[in-house]
Write a protein that holds these residues in place. Structure first.
Motif, short mmCIF file in Angstrom:
data_model
loop_
_atom_site.label_atom_id
_atom_site.label_comp_id
_atom_site.label_asym_id
_atom_site.label_seq_id
_atom_site.Cartn_x
_atom_site.Cartn_y
_atom_site.Cartn_z
N LEU A 38 0.83 -1.20 0.00
CA LEU A 38 0.00 0.00 0.00
C LEU A 38 0.87 1.26 0.00
N ASP A 39 1.91 1.27 0.83
CA ASP A 39 2.83 2.41 0.85
C ASP A 39 3.44 2.66 -0.53
N SER A 40 3.85 1.58 -1.19
CA SER A 40 4.45 1.69 -2.52
C SER A 40 3.47 2.27 -3.54
N GLU A 41 2.21 1.81 -3.48
CA GLU A 41 1.20 2.31 -4.42
C GLU A 41 0.90 3.79 -4.17
N ILE A 42 0.84 4.19 -2.91
CA ILE A 42 0.62 5.60 -2.57
C ILE A 42 1.77 6.45 -3.10
N ASP A 43 2.99 5.98 -2.88
CA ASP A 43 4.18 6.75 -3.29
C ASP A 43 4.25 6.97 -4.80
N ARG A 44 3.77 6.03 -5.59
CA ARG A 44 3.90 6.16 -7.04
C ARG A 44 2.68 6.76 -7.71
N ALA A 45 1.61 6.96 -6.95
CA ALA A 45 0.35 7.43 -7.53
C ALA A 45 0.35 8.93 -7.78
N ALA A 46 -0.41 9.35 -8.79
CA ALA A 46 -0.75 10.76 -8.96
C ALA A 46 -1.89 11.01 -7.98
N ILE A 47 -1.73 11.99 -7.11
CA ILE A 47 -2.73 12.30 -6.09
C ILE A 47 -3.53 13.51 -6.55
N VAL A 48 -4.86 13.37 -6.57
CA VAL A 48 -5.73 14.43 -7.06
C VAL A 48 -6.86 14.70 -6.06
N ALA A 49 -7.46 15.87 -6.17
CA ALA A 49 -8.64 16.18 -5.37
C ALA A 49 -9.77 15.23 -5.78
N PRO A 50 -10.64 14.86 -4.84
CA PRO A 50 -11.71 13.91 -5.17
C PRO A 50 -12.55 14.32 -6.38
N HIS A 51 -12.85 15.59 -6.53
CA HIS A 51 -13.67 16.02 -7.67
C HIS A 51 -12.90 16.00 -8.99
N SER A 52 -11.59 15.79 -8.92
CA SER A 52 -10.76 15.78 -10.13
C SER A 52 -10.37 14.38 -10.61
N VAL A 53 -10.75 13.35 -9.85
CA VAL A 53 -10.36 12.00 -10.26
C VAL A 53 -11.13 11.62 -11.53
N PRO A 54 -10.45 11.05 -12.51
CA PRO A 54 -11.16 10.63 -13.73
C PRO A 54 -12.27 9.63 -13.41
N ALA A 55 -13.36 9.72 -14.12
CA ALA A 55 -14.55 8.91 -13.87
C ALA A 55 -14.31 7.42 -14.10
N ASP A 56 -13.27 7.07 -14.85
CA ASP A 56 -13.01 5.65 -15.15
C ASP A 56 -11.95 5.04 -14.24
N THR A 57 -11.66 5.70 -13.11
CA THR A 57 -10.61 5.27 -12.19
C THR A 57 -11.21 4.58 -10.97
N VAL A 58 -10.59 3.50 -10.53
CA VAL A 58 -11.05 2.76 -9.35
C VAL A 58 -10.63 3.51 -8.10
N THR A 59 -11.62 3.92 -7.31
CA THR A 59 -11.40 4.54 -6.01
C THR A 59 -12.03 3.63 -4.96
N MET A 60 -11.84 3.98 -3.71
CA MET A 60 -12.46 3.20 -2.65
C MET A 60 -13.97 3.24 -2.81
N ARG A 61 -14.58 2.10 -2.61
CA ARG A 61 -16.03 1.88 -2.71
C ARG A 61 -16.54 1.94 -4.15
N SER A 62 -15.63 1.86 -5.11
CA SER A 62 -16.05 1.74 -6.52
C SER A 62 -16.56 0.34 -6.77
N HIS A 63 -17.51 0.24 -7.70
CA HIS A 63 -17.99 -1.05 -8.19
C HIS A 63 -17.24 -1.31 -9.48
N VAL A 64 -16.53 -2.41 -9.56
CA VAL A 64 -15.58 -2.66 -10.64
C VAL A 64 -15.88 -3.98 -11.34
N VAL A 65 -15.84 -3.96 -12.68
CA VAL A 65 -15.89 -5.18 -13.48
C VAL A 65 -14.48 -5.40 -14.01
N PHE A 66 -13.94 -6.58 -13.73
CA PHE A 66 -12.55 -6.86 -14.13
C PHE A 66 -12.45 -8.30 -14.57
#
Length: 140
Positions: A38-66
């Motif tokens: 988790l630390d590694s993923e946080i360190d390498r991620a682009a961090i954005v304001a919640p209203h700026s996250v792209p609509a096709d991105t998996v966030t917490m509590r997202s419903h995902v088809v994979f």
């Protein structure tokens, strides 16, 4: 559980990155590998304001088809924090290999990792069917 390189670019919301950092600290004594992941993923991620996250991105509590790389069968789940996990309701914790792999990915992206057995596993995000931020839910 090391991810295979190259890892795709990921995006996290400010609130998700803060909560995931706290989670990593809490689970470090019991699950040091997951905390480091988790630390590694946080360190390498682009961090954005919640209203700026792209609509096709998996966030917490997202419903995902994979899909898993070794099968064409689609799977769906909701990505949650450990205390909310319930496999019967298809709610998977971000503190699992699949959950940690999904956070921050966008539709069409894939990520692979090596299981303790040495077997490689790969998942691809097909659709973010629901994202709280897209629905206007910024503080969960």
């Amino acid at each position: 559980m090391p991810f295979l390189n190259p890892r795709p670019a990921i995006t996290l919301t400010e609130s998700d990155s803060e909560r995931l950092a706290l989670l990593a600290g809490q689970i470090r004594p019991r699950q040091p590998d997951v905390a480091a992941l988790l630390d590694s993923e946080i360190d390498r991620a682009a961090i954005v304001a919640p209203h700026s996250v792209p609509a096709d991105t998996v966030t917490m509590r997202s419903h995902v088809v994979f899909g898993y790389g070794h099968t064409q069968r689609p799977h769906w789940l909701t990505l949650v924090y450990p205390g909310e996990a319930d496999l019967d309701q298809k709610k998977i914790s971000v503190a699992t290999p699949v959950g940690a792999a999904l956070i921050g990915l966008a539709e069409g992206q894939s990520i692979g990792w090596t299981l303790p057995s040495g077997e490689e596993r790969r998942i691809t995000v097909h659709k973010v069917a629901y994202q709280p931020e897209r629905a206007g839910c910024y503080d969960q």
